[in-house]
Design a protein around this motif. Structure first.
Motif, PDB file in Angstrom:
ATOM      1  N   THR A  30       0.879  -1.168   0.000  1.00 48.57           N
ATOM      2  CA  THR A  30       0.000   0.000   0.000  1.00 48.57           C
ATOM      3  C   THR A  30       0.915   1.216   0.000  1.00 48.57           C
ATOM      4  O   THR A  30       2.105   1.095   0.330  1.00 48.57           O
ATOM      5  CB  THR A  30      -0.901   0.022   1.250  1.00 48.57           C
ATOM      6  OG1 THR A  30      -0.064   0.145   2.405  1.00 48.57           O
ATOM      7  CG2 THR A  30      -1.753  -1.224   1.355  1.00 48.57           C
ATOM      8  N   PRO A  31       0.414   2.377  -0.350  1.00 47.14           N
ATOM      9  CA  PRO A  31       1.281   3.560  -0.331  1.00 47.14           C
ATOM     10  C   PRO A  31       1.992   3.767   1.001  1.00 47.14           C
ATOM     11  O   PRO A  31       3.118   4.227   1.047  1.00 47.14           O
ATOM     12  CB  PRO A  31       0.311   4.704  -0.641  1.00 47.14           C
ATOM     13  CG  PRO A  31      -0.750   4.068  -1.463  1.00 47.14           C
ATOM     14  CD  PRO A  31      -0.908   2.674  -0.890  1.00 47.14           C
ATOM     15  N   GLY A 105      -3.819   1.860 -13.805  1.00 45.84           N
ATOM     16  CA  GLY A 105      -4.043   2.400 -12.464  1.00 45.84           C
ATOM     17  C   GLY A 105      -2.839   2.196 -11.560  1.00 45.84           C
ATOM     18  O   GLY A 105      -2.458   3.094 -10.796  1.00 45.84           O
ATOM     19  N   SER A 106      -2.207   1.025 -11.661  1.00 44.89           N
ATOM     20  CA  SER A 106      -1.007   0.764 -10.856  1.00 44.89           C
ATOM     21  C   SER A 106       0.136   1.682 -11.268  1.00 44.89           C
ATOM     22  O   SER A 106       0.870   2.191 -10.419  1.00 44.89           O
ATOM     23  CB  SER A 106      -0.569  -0.690 -11.011  1.00 44.89           C
ATOM     24  OG  SER A 106      -1.528  -1.549 -10.474  1.00 44.89           O
ATOM     25  N   ASN A 108      -0.123   4.679 -12.684  1.00 47.98           N
ATOM     26  CA  ASN A 108      -0.437   6.033 -12.213  1.00 47.98           C
ATOM     27  C   ASN A 108      -0.210   6.170 -10.714  1.00 47.98           C
ATOM     28  O   ASN A 108       0.317   7.187 -10.248  1.00 47.98           O
ATOM     29  CB  ASN A 108      -1.887   6.388 -12.561  1.00 47.98           C
ATOM     30  CG  ASN A 108      -2.085   6.622 -14.042  1.00 47.98           C
ATOM     31  OD1 ASN A 108      -1.146   6.905 -14.768  1.00 47.98           O
ATOM     32  ND2 ASN A 108      -3.318   6.487 -14.489  1.00 47.98           N
ATOM     33  N   SER A 109      -0.589   5.168  -9.956  1.00 46.97           N
ATOM     34  CA  SER A 109      -0.370   5.202  -8.502  1.00 46.97           C
ATOM     35  C   SER A 109       1.114   5.203  -8.173  1.00 46.97           C
ATOM     36  O   SER A 109       1.555   5.905  -7.257  1.00 46.97           O
ATOM     37  CB  SER A 109      -1.050   4.008  -7.831  1.00 46.97           C
ATOM     38  OG  SER A 109      -2.434   4.102  -7.958  1.00 46.97           O
ATOM     39  N   GLU A 112       2.560   8.671  -8.765  1.00 45.08           N
ATOM     40  CA  GLU A 112       2.180   9.574  -7.676  1.00 45.08           C
ATOM     41  C   GLU A 112       2.947   9.247  -6.397  1.00 45.08           C
ATOM     42  O   GLU A 112       3.393  10.138  -5.684  1.00 45.08           O
ATOM     43  CB  GLU A 112       0.678   9.466  -7.433  1.00 45.08           C
ATOM     44  CG  GLU A 112       0.172  10.402  -6.372  1.00 45.08           C
ATOM     45  CD  GLU A 112      -1.312  10.219  -6.139  1.00 45.08           C
ATOM     46  OE1 GLU A 112      -1.690   9.611  -5.114  1.00 45.08           O
ATOM     47  OE2 GLU A 112      -2.089  10.680  -6.993  1.00 45.08           O
ATOM     48  N   MET A 113       3.115   7.970  -6.123  1.00 48.29           N
ATOM     49  CA  MET A 113       3.771   7.546  -4.897  1.00 48.29           C
ATOM     50  C   MET A 113       5.261   7.896  -4.899  1.00 48.29           C
ATOM     51  O   MET A 113       5.835   8.189  -3.853  1.00 48.29           O
ATOM     52  CB  MET A 113       3.590   6.043  -4.719  1.00 48.29           C
ATOM     53  CG  MET A 113       4.142   5.522  -3.442  1.00 48.29           C
ATOM     54  SD  MET A 113       4.703   3.837  -3.581  1.00 48.29           S
ATOM     55  CE  MET A 113       5.557   3.803  -5.118  1.00 48.29           C
ATOM     56  N   ASP A 154      -4.079  10.081 -14.233  1.00 48.81           N
ATOM     57  CA  ASP A 154      -3.858  10.345 -12.808  1.00 48.81           C
ATOM     58  C   ASP A 154      -4.278   9.133 -11.998  1.00 48.81           C
ATOM     59  O   ASP A 154      -5.139   8.364 -12.416  1.00 48.81           O
ATOM     60  CB  ASP A 154      -4.672  11.556 -12.355  1.00 48.81           C
ATOM     61  CG  ASP A 154      -4.240  12.828 -13.053  1.00 48.81           C
ATOM     62  OD1 ASP A 154      -3.027  13.059 -13.161  1.00 48.81           O
ATOM     63  OD2 ASP A 154      -5.121  13.594 -13.493  1.00 48.81           O
ATOM     64  N   ALA A 155      -3.679   9.019 -10.827  1.00 51.68           N
ATOM     65  CA  ALA A 155      -4.077   7.949  -9.912  1.00 51.68           C
ATOM     66  C   ALA A 155      -5.533   8.165  -9.520  1.00 51.68           C
ATOM     67  O   ALA A 155      -5.964   9.299  -9.294  1.00 51.68           O
ATOM     68  CB  ALA A 155      -3.181   7.944  -8.680  1.00 51.68           C
ATOM     69  N   ASP A 157      -8.683   8.086  -7.152  1.00 53.04           N
ATOM     70  CA  ASP A 157      -9.032   8.087  -5.728  1.00 53.04           C
ATOM     71  C   ASP A 157     -10.547   8.226  -5.597  1.00 53.04           C
ATOM     72  O   ASP A 157     -11.258   8.330  -6.593  1.00 53.04           O
ATOM     73  CB  ASP A 157      -8.284   9.172  -4.953  1.00 53.04           C
ATOM     74  CG  ASP A 157      -8.689  10.580  -5.339  1.00 53.04           C
ATOM     75  OD1 ASP A 157      -9.530  10.748  -6.237  1.00 53.04           O
ATOM     76  OD2 ASP A 157      -8.166  11.528  -4.745  1.00 53.04           O
TER      77      ASP A 157
END
Length: 169
Positions: A30-31, A105-106, A108-109, A112-113, A154-155, A157
């Motif tokens: 997880t982030p 999605g992964s 993009n996340s 961001e992370m 973008d991620a 949310d």
């Protein structure tokens, strides 16, 4: 005999009440748990691993790419026939669509992370490059197979737009 049954119930009751159901899942990144280069590498490897899925390039995607393009042809009956006859339904295409968008999605996340994690500059550049590559790879195949698709950069949310319109090719 009844004594032994009661004793077994008591022992079982003690065993159940003495166990804790709180567990820490160490294999689910997880982030909050991604802090090192090896954690980021595991996320990158997970993105690539999705391509080796029966819903992606291992079966469905391969059928969509090769049989629908006349590279090979399926005859008779079976799971591959709709690809050759170009009579696919959502049952034949959902897996590939979903796998590619989950991978986007992964990516993009991960992008961001990487802004929140302190890593070496060279490793961060490589990880960011891999995330951009994987995302571009997914969009390339989505456009090849489906035409205009939603462009998610973008991620996602809880407050994000879940229903993006299709973008032009």
């Amino acid at each position: 005999d009844m004594k032994y049954i009661i004793i077994l119930f008591l022992i079982g009751g003690l065993a159940i009440t003495s166990c804790s159901l709180k567990e820490e899942l160490l294999d689910v990144p997880t982030p909050a748990t991604i802090k090192s280069e090896s954690d980021v590498t595991a996320v990158i490897n997970g993105m690539y691993a999705r391509f080796n899925n029966s819903s992606a390039f291992k079966f469905q995607g391969l059928g969509m790419l090769m049989l629908s393009a006349d590279d090979i042809y399926a005859t008779g009956v079976g799971e591959l026939l709709p690809y050759s006859q170009r009579s696919m339904t959502a049952n034949h295409t959902n897996g590939m669509w979903n796998t590619l968008y989950r991978t986007i999605g992964s990516a993009n996340s991960l992008m961001e992370m990487l802004d929140r994690v302190s890593l070496s500059s060279d490793f961060e550049k490589r990880a960011l490059g891999e995330a951009y590559f994987v995302r571009a790879f997914c969009f390339y195949y989505l456009v090849r197979l489906f035409g205009s698709v939603p462009l998610r950069l973008d991620a996602l949310d809880v407050n994000g737009d879940f229903y993006l319109p299709r973008s032009s090719i």
